[in-house]
Scaffold this motif. Structure first.
Motif: not given
Length: 214
Positions: A196-197, A38-39, A46, A69, A42-43
């Motif tokens: 938002r995380d 997930q990290n 972004g 995603y 997220n990058k």
């Protein structure tokens, strides 16, 4: 491993579905962690967001990144959902009235279920009265309100105000999220938390339940 992690981020950035799923699947079979994946996503997302802001990507590209995603996380979610988790508590999730953006909501719901929460998904375009009545009936531990459109923030405030009028506000913790919120939104809306995380949402829910039932 590091090379494959870079491939995941770049594939998300370039919206390359085949490449993304290839490396995500390879990492999955190597036992890669749900939250680590997930990290990475997220990058990548972004970067997609920055390309959208610069005008290089359009709303359709932004929406497709959300589809990708969820597609990757669904692979990991199936693995973790097969494991029995004690039910930690109940979280009610809703996208505000006149807002039909459900990508963030779906991500939050999946992550919360993975962590063992019971999730009541009210869907999109949900009006204040419907949310308040659902809180009255289901008595969730946490109410998560989300939205993309700027007017969703006003609907969040209306919902919290109505909870107060109905004598329900003290019975439920409220967290707000989505691209419509900012650092000042928590106090403006009257919520207990704002982020938002997805991971921070989970941490807030875990902390709230522990404090409530400890």
């Amino acid at each position: 491993m590091e090379e494959m992690e870079r491939e995941i981020i770049e594939a998300m950035e370039t919206l390359n579905e085949d490449r993304l799923m290839e490396y995500a699947t390879r990492l999955f079979h190597e036992g890669y962690n749900f939250f680590a994946m997930q990290n990475l996503l997220n990058k990548g997302v972004g970067r997609v967001g920055k390309l959208f802001e610069s005008g290089e990507y359009f709303i359709a590209d932004l929406m497709f990144s959300g589809v990708l995603y969820n597609q990757v996380l669904e692979l990991y979610y199936q693995k973790f959902s097969a494991v029995e988790h004690p039910k930690l508590g109940t979280v009610m999730v809703a996208v505000m009235k006149n807002d039909i953006h459900d990508i963030g909501k779906n991500i939050i719901c999946n992550v919360l279920r993975t962590e063992g929460f019971q999730v009541i998904d009210l869907g999109v375009d949900v009006d204040c009265q419907t949310i308040v009545e659902a809180v009255r009936i289901h008595r969730p531990d946490i109410l998560a309100l989300t939205g993309v459109m700027t007017y969703s923030r006003d609907e969040m405030k209306n919902t919290v105000d109505e909870l107060k009028k109905q004598g329900l506000r003290d019975q439920v913790a409220v967290i707000i999220g989505g691209s419509c919120v900012n650092d000042d939104s928590k106090d403006e809306v009257g919520a207990d938390a704002c982020t938002r995380d997805p991971l921070k949402t989970v941490f807030f829910c875990q902390k709230t339940v522990v404090e409530k039932y400890d």
